[in-house]
Design an enzyme around this catalytic site. Structure first.
Site, PDB file in Angstrom:
ATOM      1  N   CYS A  96       0.865  -1.182   0.000  1.00  0.00           N
ATOM      2  CA  CYS A  96       0.000   0.000   0.000  1.00  0.00           C
ATOM      3  C   CYS A  96       0.903   1.233   0.000  1.00  0.00           C
ATOM      4  O   CYS A  96       1.428   1.630   1.034  1.00  0.00           O
ATOM      5  CB  CYS A  96      -0.906  -0.006   1.233  1.00  0.00           C
ATOM      6  SG  CYS A  96      -2.040   1.397   1.286  1.00  0.00           S
ATOM      7  N   LEU A  97       1.110   1.776  -1.185  1.00  0.00           N
ATOM      8  CA  LEU A  97       1.966   2.939  -1.362  1.00  0.00           C
ATOM      9  C   LEU A  97       1.498   3.663  -2.620  1.00  0.00           C
ATOM     10  O   LEU A  97       1.564   3.103  -3.721  1.00  0.00           O
ATOM     11  CB  LEU A  97       3.432   2.479  -1.506  1.00  0.00           C
ATOM     12  CG  LEU A  97       4.491   3.545  -1.679  1.00  0.00           C
ATOM     13  CD1 LEU A  97       4.572   4.442  -0.445  1.00  0.00           C
ATOM     14  CD2 LEU A  97       5.844   2.902  -1.952  1.00  0.00           C
TER      15      LEU A  97
END
Length: 176
Positions: A96-97
């Site tokens: 999650c970036l």
């Protein structure tokens, strides 16, 4: 002709990243095979984090549309982390970036200020962000916006429980 331009960009990004991290003992970057468009990044967990001493391997692959789309990034090492979900298999995004999310190219999150990929961003930006996740540095370590919801909840509300499980997984899956 376009293909040659992109290969040059990949080589420039790779060379720049090698230079940026040459004295950083926590970062090891190398080609996955014979080409600099497919890379292996190993980040060592720094002291006083739940990931201390662990070696976390990431795959970074620059596709045909690079630099107009972000490289594919995948964490191969199992770890207990709010922003990395080890239960998601290869071929999908398990990190999650915003920077590596292909759905967020050119977008900015108004609440957090996090921005998606743009062609002006580089491999060095991605490595810094991934290092920030493993080294528990905000805004990259962000349990309030988790991919692994259980780890995120633990990191926010029961940090000792989170830390214990993260250390256990680091010892089990990330130590030589």
């Amino acid at each position: 002709m376009h293909y040659k331009v992109f290969i040059i960009r990949e080589e420039v990004d790779y060379t720049e990243a090698l230079e940026a991290f040459k004295d950083n003992s926590f970062i090891k970057l190398e080609p996955w095979g014979m080409s600099v468009d497919h890379l292996r990044l190993t980040i060592t967990g720094r002291p006083n984090t739940p990931y201390e001493g662990g070696k976390f391997m990431f795959e970074i692959k620059m596709g045909e549309d690079f630099p107009f789309a972000p490289p594919y990034c995948y964490c191969h090492t199992l770890l207990w982390h709010p922003n990395i979900d080890s239960s998601i298999g290869p071929g999908k995004l398990n990190i999650c970036l915003d920077l590596v999310n292909p759905e967020l190219v050119g977008k900015v999150d108004i609440k957090t200020g996090a921005s998606g990929w743009t062609p002006s961003k580089t491999l060095t930006n991605i490595i810094e962000a991934l290092k920030g996740q493993i080294h528990c540095e905000p805004p990259f370590f962000n349990p309030a916006d988790p991919l692994n919801f259980e780890a995120g909840d633990q990191a926010l509300n029961h940090y000792n429980k989170f830390e214990s499980k993260a250390k256990e997984w680091t010892k089990k899956y990330a130590m030589n």
